[in-house]
Design a protein around this motif. Structure first.
Motif, short mmCIF file in Angstrom:
data_model
loop_
_atom_site.label_atom_id
_atom_site.label_comp_id
_atom_site.label_asym_id
_atom_site.label_seq_id
_atom_site.Cartn_x
_atom_site.Cartn_y
_atom_site.Cartn_z
N HIS A 64 0.82 -1.22 0.00
CA HIS A 64 0.00 0.00 0.00
C HIS A 64 0.85 1.27 0.00
CE1 HIS A 64 0.43 0.78 4.37
NE2 HIS A 64 0.44 -0.53 4.48
N PHE A 69 -0.74 4.84 -0.79
CA PHE A 69 -1.74 4.82 0.29
C PHE A 69 -0.99 4.95 1.61
CE2 PHE A 69 -3.88 2.95 -3.26
CZ PHE A 69 -5.16 3.48 -3.19
N LYS A 98 -14.68 1.54 -1.37
CA LYS A 98 -13.36 1.10 -1.87
C LYS A 98 -12.24 1.31 -0.85
CE LYS A 98 -12.52 5.41 -4.06
NZ LYS A 98 -12.31 6.43 -4.72
N GLU A 99 -12.40 2.24 0.05
CA GLU A 99 -11.35 2.51 1.04
C GLU A 99 -11.30 1.42 2.13
OE1 GLU A 99 -13.22 6.50 -0.19
OE2 GLU A 99 -13.95 4.54 0.46
N VAL A 116 -8.98 0.76 6.99
CA VAL A 116 -9.19 1.68 5.88
C VAL A 116 -7.85 2.15 5.33
CG1 VAL A 116 -10.18 3.94 5.27
CG2 VAL A 116 -11.37 2.45 6.89
N ALA A 117 -7.72 2.19 4.01
CA ALA A 117 -6.53 2.71 3.35
C ALA A 117 -6.90 3.99 2.60
CB ALA A 117 -5.96 1.69 2.37
N CYS A 118 -6.18 5.05 2.90
CA CYS A 118 -6.38 6.34 2.22
C CYS A 118 -5.02 6.85 1.74
CB CYS A 118 -6.99 7.37 3.18
SG CYS A 118 -8.64 6.95 3.74
N LYS A 119 -5.06 7.61 0.67
CA LYS A 119 -3.81 8.16 0.14
C LYS A 119 -3.26 9.28 1.01
CE LYS A 119 -3.97 6.71 -4.56
NZ LYS A 119 -2.84 6.53 -5.39
N GLY A 123 -8.16 12.39 1.75
CA GLY A 123 -8.91 11.17 1.46
C GLY A 123 -9.59 10.63 2.71
N LEU A 124 -8.91 10.71 3.85
CA LEU A 124 -9.51 10.26 5.11
C LEU A 124 -10.69 11.15 5.49
CD1 LEU A 124 -9.57 8.44 7.59
CD2 LEU A 124 -7.83 9.93 8.62
N PHE A 127 -13.62 10.23 3.40
CA PHE A 127 -14.16 8.95 3.85
C PHE A 127 -15.00 9.13 5.10
CE2 PHE A 127 -13.83 5.19 6.53
CZ PHE A 127 -14.45 4.27 5.71
N THR A 141 -11.19 7.25 15.08
CA THR A 141 -10.21 6.88 14.07
C THR A 141 -8.82 6.85 14.69
OG1 THR A 141 -11.55 7.94 12.37
CG2 THR A 141 -9.25 7.50 11.82
#
Length: 160
Positions: A64, A69, A98-99, A116-119, A123-124, A127, A141
């Motif tokens: 990732h 990510f 998708k995240e 969760v994966a965010c760039k 992005g977070l 989300f 989180t």
């Protein structure tokens, strides 16, 4: 390893599963050498193990961080929803995001745990706004600072 699994799977099945979970790219020929069976016999066993649900799928696990990510997060969420239909819709929505890499229904203070994966932070933020639109009542989180262990290997083979 004495369990119900051993009553359905023999030692060769367990060894094949153990080898495949560590390296799914092993050929039937290589597997056959390691478990002392013919390649066609190994192929037949793998097909049976897959059809019986012991093998869910074979995938490539991507890096990732190399793919940009940079934020791996664990998001705990709670909801006040109690109707089965609404919970089913929420779970379908979470599954389709998708995240979300993983989603687990929990007991205790929170109802769900999401991996969760965010760039990036933006992005977070996007989300979390999506989660807020779903009627989530509480969100916590936590950002993963670094991975200590990342494995998909189940301890099914007792000697290793």
């Amino acid at each position: 390893m004495e369990s119900i699994v051993n009553k359905v799977l023999d030692n060769v099945d367990i060894r094949i599963l153990d080898l495949l979970q560590k390296d799914a790219q092993l050929s039937n020929l290589e597997l056959s050498k390691r478990v002392s069976l013919s390649a066609p016999a190994v192929h037949a066993r793998i097909k049976r193990l897959a059809s019986e649900g012991y093998i869910k799928k074979q995938v490539a696990i991507l890096n990732h961080e190399k793919l940009g990510f940079d934020l791996l997060c664990f998001v705990f969420i709670s909801t006040n929803m109690h109707q089965a239909e609404k919970l089913a819709l929420l779970e379908e929505t979470l599954e389709s995001m998708k995240e979300v890499l993983e989603c687990h229904c929990l007991s205790g203070e929170y109802d769900y745990l999401l991996k969760v994966a965010c760039k990036d932070r933006k992005g977070l933020e996007i989300f979390i706004r999506k989660l807020n639109e779903l009627g989530i009542t509480k969100i916590q989180t936590s950002l993963a600072l670094r991975e200590i262990k990342d494995s998909t290997v189940l301890p099914i083979h007792g000697d290793k």
